[in-house]
Motif scaffolding. Structure first.
Motif, PDB file in Angstrom:
ATOM      1  N   LEU A 295       0.993  -1.108   0.048  1.00 20.32           N
ATOM      2  CA  LEU A 295       0.093   0.017   0.180  1.00 20.32           C
ATOM      3  C   LEU A 295       0.900   1.257  -0.099  1.00 20.32           C
ATOM      4  CD1 LEU A 295      -2.436  -1.615   2.744  1.00 20.32           C
ATOM      5  CD2 LEU A 295      -3.277  -0.705   0.268  1.00 20.32           C
ATOM      6  N   TRP A 296       2.002   1.030   0.003  1.00 18.77           N
ATOM      7  CA  TRP A 296       3.296   2.418   0.222  1.00 18.77           C
ATOM      8  C   TRP A 296       4.039   2.125  -0.916  1.00 18.77           C
ATOM      9  CZ3 TRP A 296       2.338   6.346   3.860  1.00 18.77           C
ATOM     10  CH2 TRP A 296       1.572   6.095   4.704  1.00 18.77           C
ATOM     11  N   GLY A 297       3.897   1.466  -1.944  1.00 19.45           N
ATOM     12  CA  GLY A 297       4.904   1.086  -2.857  1.00 19.45           C
ATOM     13  C   GLY A 297       5.169   2.353  -3.788  1.00 19.45           C
ATOM     14  N   LYS A 298       4.462   3.135  -3.874  1.00 18.93           N
ATOM     15  CA  LYS A 298       4.555   4.442  -4.860  1.00 18.93           C
ATOM     16  C   LYS A 298       4.699   5.689  -3.924  1.00 18.93           C
ATOM     17  CE  LYS A 298       1.671   2.412  -8.586  1.00 18.93           C
ATOM     18  NZ  LYS A 298       0.435   2.534  -9.567  1.00 18.93           N
ATOM     19  N   ILE A 299       4.672   5.587  -2.733  1.00 15.97           N
ATOM     20  CA  ILE A 299       4.942   6.601  -1.946  1.00 15.97           C
ATOM     21  C   ILE A 299       6.407   6.715  -1.595  1.00 15.97           C
ATOM     22  CG2 ILE A 299       4.549   7.905   0.388  1.00 15.97           C
ATOM     23  CD1 ILE A 299       1.816   6.476  -0.038  1.00 15.97           C
ATOM     24  N   GLU A 300       7.096   8.018  -1.895  1.00 19.53           N
ATOM     25  CA  GLU A 300       8.478   8.116  -1.372  1.00 19.53           C
ATOM     26  C   GLU A 300       8.825   8.563   0.090  1.00 19.53           C
ATOM     27  OE1 GLU A 300      11.890  11.339  -2.588  1.00 19.53           O
ATOM     28  OE2 GLU A 300       9.980  11.381  -3.715  1.00 19.53           O
ATOM     29  N   LEU A 301       9.806   8.180   0.699  1.00 12.33           N
ATOM     30  CA  LEU A 301      10.036   8.434   1.941  1.00 12.33           C
ATOM     31  C   LEU A 301      11.439   9.516   2.034  1.00 12.33           C
ATOM     32  CD1 LEU A 301       9.877   8.110   5.137  1.00 12.33           C
ATOM     33  CD2 LEU A 301      11.482   6.113   4.892  1.00 12.33           C
ATOM     34  N   LYS A 302      10.914  10.523   2.187  1.00 11.71           N
ATOM     35  CA  LYS A 302      12.039  11.683   2.165  1.00 11.71           C
ATOM     36  C   LYS A 302      12.909  11.572   3.545  1.00 11.71           C
ATOM     37  CE  LYS A 302      10.557  15.779   0.669  1.00 11.71           C
ATOM     38  NZ  LYS A 302       9.848  17.013   0.435  1.00 11.71           N
TER      39      LYS A 302
ATOM     40  N   MET B 201       3.926  12.085  -2.003  1.00  8.09           N
ATOM     41  CA  MET B 201       2.966  11.261  -2.494  1.00  8.09           C
ATOM     42  C   MET B 201       2.508  11.620  -3.928  1.00  8.09           C
ATOM     43  SD  MET B 201      -0.645   9.679  -0.680  1.00  8.09           S
ATOM     44  CE  MET B 201      -1.141  11.496  -0.623  1.00  8.09           C
ATOM     45  N   PRO B 202       2.982  11.158  -4.831  1.00  3.53           N
ATOM     46  CA  PRO B 202       2.385  11.380  -6.349  1.00  3.53           C
ATOM     47  C   PRO B 202       1.146  11.038  -6.290  1.00  3.53           C
ATOM     48  CG  PRO B 202       3.756   9.413  -6.301  1.00  3.53           C
ATOM     49  CD  PRO B 202       4.058   9.888  -4.856  1.00  3.53           C
ATOM     50  N   ASP B 203       0.384  11.546  -7.456  1.00  6.99           N
ATOM     51  CA  ASP B 203      -0.997  11.280  -7.788  1.00  6.99           C
ATOM     52  C   ASP B 203      -1.321   9.797  -7.753  1.00  6.99           C
ATOM     53  OD1 ASP B 203      -1.533  13.826  -7.531  1.00  6.99           O
ATOM     54  OD2 ASP B 203      -1.682  14.186  -9.473  1.00  6.99           O
ATOM     55  N   GLU B 204      -0.367   8.861  -8.597  1.00  8.78           N
ATOM     56  CA  GLU B 204      -0.565   7.313  -8.671  1.00  8.78           C
ATOM     57  C   GLU B 204      -0.711   6.936  -7.497  1.00  8.78           C
ATOM     58  OE1 GLU B 204       3.727   8.571 -10.167  1.00  8.78           O
ATOM     59  OE2 GLU B 204       1.892   9.532 -10.094  1.00  8.78           O
ATOM     60  N   ALA B 205      -0.082   7.448  -6.515  1.00  5.28           N
ATOM     61  CA  ALA B 205      -0.111   6.543  -5.048  1.00  5.28           C
ATOM     62  C   ALA B 205      -1.456   6.611  -4.321  1.00  5.28           C
ATOM     63  CB  ALA B 205       0.826   7.103  -4.255  1.00  5.28           C
ATOM     64  N   ARG B 206      -2.401   7.913  -4.653  1.00  3.46           N
ATOM     65  CA  ARG B 206      -3.596   7.777  -4.054  1.00  3.46           C
ATOM     66  C   ARG B 206      -4.777   6.639  -4.200  1.00  3.46           C
ATOM     67  NH1 ARG B 206      -4.033  12.829  -2.130  1.00  3.46           N
ATOM     68  NH2 ARG B 206      -2.479  14.388  -3.000  1.00  3.46           N
ATOM     69  N   LEU B 207      -5.290   6.388  -3.124  1.00  4.71           N
ATOM     70  CA  LEU B 207      -6.203   5.004  -3.181  1.00  4.71           C
ATOM     71  C   LEU B 207      -7.512   5.593  -2.850  1.00  4.71           C
ATOM     72  CD1 LEU B 207      -3.677   2.740  -1.235  1.00  4.71           C
ATOM     73  CD2 LEU B 207      -4.275   2.795  -3.891  1.00  4.71           C
ATOM     74  N   GLY B 208      -8.477   4.562  -2.976  1.00  5.45           N
ATOM     75  CA  GLY B 208      -9.707   4.806  -2.399  1.00  5.45           C
ATOM     76  C   GLY B 208      -9.872   5.064  -0.920  1.00  5.45           C
ATOM     77  N   ALA B 209     -11.197   5.256  -0.464  1.00  2.25           N
ATOM     78  CA  ALA B 209     -11.348   5.322   1.161  1.00  2.25           C
ATOM     79  C   ALA B 209     -10.823   3.969   1.405  1.00  2.25           C
ATOM     80  CB  ALA B 209     -12.874   5.545   1.387  1.00  2.25           C
ATOM     81  N   GLY B 210     -11.261   2.723   1.313  1.00  2.00           N
ATOM     82  CA  GLY B 210     -10.820   1.819   1.855  1.00  2.00           C
ATOM     83  C   GLY B 210      -9.308   1.278   1.756  1.00  2.00           C
ATOM     84  N   GLY B 211      -8.687   1.545   0.506  1.00  2.00           N
ATOM     85  CA  GLY B 211      -7.318   1.532   0.493  1.00  2.00           C
ATOM     86  C   GLY B 211      -6.702   2.585   1.067  1.00  2.00           C
TER      87      GLY B 211
ATOM     88  N   LEU C 114       3.936  13.483   7.799  1.00  2.00           N
ATOM     89  CA  LEU C 114       4.285  14.544   7.081  1.00  2.00           C
ATOM     90  C   LEU C 114       3.939  14.536   5.731  1.00  2.00           C
ATOM     91  CD1 LEU C 114       6.802  16.613   9.208  1.00  2.00           C
ATOM     92  CD2 LEU C 114       4.242  16.649   9.559  1.00  2.00           C
ATOM     93  N   VAL C 115       3.294  15.213   5.015  1.00  2.80           N
ATOM     94  CA  VAL C 115       3.600  15.255   3.442  1.00  2.80           C
ATOM     95  C   VAL C 115       4.392  16.332   3.127  1.00  2.80           C
ATOM     96  CG1 VAL C 115       2.148  15.083   1.292  1.00  2.80           C
ATOM     97  CG2 VAL C 115       1.178  13.835   3.407  1.00  2.80           C
ATOM     98  N   ASP C 116       5.308  16.166   2.471  1.00  4.38           N
ATOM     99  CA  ASP C 116       6.486  17.326   2.016  1.00  4.38           C
ATOM    100  C   ASP C 116       6.484  18.164   3.107  1.00  4.38           C
ATOM    101  OD1 ASP C 116       6.630  16.232  -0.742  1.00  4.38           O
ATOM    102  OD2 ASP C 116       4.612  17.131  -1.156  1.00  4.38           O
ATOM    103  N   GLY C 117       6.555  17.648   4.314  1.00  2.13           N
ATOM    104  CA  GLY C 117       7.125  18.377   5.286  1.00  2.13           C
ATOM    105  C   GLY C 117       6.020  19.445   6.042  1.00  2.13           C
TER     106      GLY C 117
ATOM    107  N   GLU D 222      -4.705  17.435   6.776  1.00  4.08           N
ATOM    108  CA  GLU D 222      -5.966  16.946   7.636  1.00  4.08           C
ATOM    109  C   GLU D 222      -6.153  15.228   7.159  1.00  4.08           C
ATOM    110  OE1 GLU D 222      -9.212  19.390   6.750  1.00  4.08           O
ATOM    111  OE2 GLU D 222      -8.292  21.057   7.897  1.00  4.08           O
ATOM    112  N   SER D 223      -5.860  15.059   5.794  1.00  3.39           N
ATOM    113  CA  SER D 223      -5.987  13.678   5.305  1.00  3.39           C
ATOM    114  C   SER D 223      -4.963  13.104   4.445  1.00  3.39           C
ATOM    115  CB  SER D 223      -7.450  13.612   4.660  1.00  3.39           C
ATOM    116  OG  SER D 223      -7.717  12.384   4.021  1.00  3.39           O
ATOM    117  N   LEU D 224      -4.670  11.917   4.536  1.00  4.36           N
ATOM    118  CA  LEU D 224      -3.501  11.387   3.491  1.00  4.36           C
ATOM    119  C   LEU D 224      -3.877  11.518   2.084  1.00  4.36           C
ATOM    120  CD1 LEU D 224      -0.544  10.232   3.697  1.00  4.36           C
ATOM    121  CD2 LEU D 224      -1.647   8.047   3.851  1.00  4.36           C
ATOM    122  N   MET D 225      -5.285  11.063   2.009  1.00  3.15           N
ATOM    123  CA  MET D 225      -5.513  10.929   0.456  1.00  3.15           C
ATOM    124  C   MET D 225      -6.863  11.486   0.157  1.00  3.15           C
ATOM    125  SD  MET D 225      -4.151   6.876  -0.169  1.00  3.15           S
ATOM    126  CE  MET D 225      -2.749   6.466   0.108  1.00  3.15           C
ATOM    127  N   GLY D 226      -7.385  12.206   1.271  1.00  2.12           N
ATOM    128  CA  GLY D 226      -8.550  13.181   1.084  1.00  2.12           C
ATOM    129  C   GLY D 226      -9.988  12.113   1.637  1.00  2.12           C
TER     130      GLY D 226
END
Length: 222
Positions: free
Chosen positions: A144-151, A166-176, A200-203, A207-211
């Motif tokens: 679930l974190w494969g496309k997310i970059e750890l800074k 977190m690039p756009d392709e890393a975003r998932l639905g509510a369940g994900g 943190l997202v970009d420092g 409020e929400s990781l993926m909305g």
């Protein structure tokens, strides 16, 4: 008268004979005598003995007794010293089997998998645990974190802080999204020293990781 003449003639003969003997050349020594002189041991004994000199010279070129023995270990060879302040397990590296969480291909539930991580310094195990979240090595376990970059990842006094991109392709639905937060918290909170996780997202705090799901600042051990 005859007696005087005879005496004078005899005296003259003696004088002439004596003069002739004085001029007679000396005969050269016989060849046999020369050969005997050359073979005479007493004459040869006077010559210096060359053997002793050659032996002495050879002795000077003989290697000294204290020369280095190739069988003996080199005194200069020493075991590498440990880095200053570094623990033995940090120098040689450690390995640890941890529980890492993924989802199934349909994103219906979380799946637990045992993974072995390797690290040198104690705090590096948290970064290795996050890397394990990004790759399962199994087609039936979807990271679930494969496309997310750890800074960056920091840990101090029980508090872990992760800064991600977190690039756009890393975003998932509510369940994900909920599975992603659960996978992160359950993987990291298995380390007893971790009490809180600040994500943190970009420092920045968001409020929400993926909305879809509210994100606590920080997430706390339950």
């Amino acid at each position: 008268m005859n007696r005087k003449l005879l005496s004078a003639a005899l005296l003259a003969f003696v004088v002439v004979a004596g003069a002739g003997c004085g001029q007679k050349p000396t005969a050269a020594p016989a060849p046999q005598e020369q050969t005997q002189e050359e073979n005479n041991p007493s004459v040869n004994a006077a010559e210096p003995d060359q053997t002793d000199d050659s032996d002495a010279a050879a002795g000077e070129n003989t290697p000294q007794e204290d020369a280095a023995d190739p069988k003996q270990p080199d005194k200069q060879e020493q075991k590498p010293e440990r880095e200053h302040g570094q623990k033995p397990e940090e120098q040689h590296g450690q390995k640890l089997t941890i529980e890492v969480y993924y989802t199934d291909p349909q994103e219906l539930e979380l799946k637990k998998s045992d993974k072995e991580i390797r690290f040198k310094k104690e705090n590096e195990k948290f970064k290795e645990a996050f890397k394990a979240l990004q790759e399962s090595g199994n087609g039936e376990l979807i990271p679930l974190w494969g496309k997310i970059e750890l800074k960056s990842l920091e840990f101090k006094d029980g508090a872990m802080t992760l800064d991600i991109h977190m690039p756009d392709e890393a975003r998932l639905g509510a369940g994900g999204e909920q599975f992603a937060l659960d996978a992160l918290s359950q993987t990291m909170f298995q380390f007893k020293e971790v009490q809180t996780i600040e994500l943190l997202v970009d420092g920045q705090q968001v409020e929400s990781l993926m909305g879809h799901v509210d994100l606590d600042h920080p997430m706390k051990r339950k």
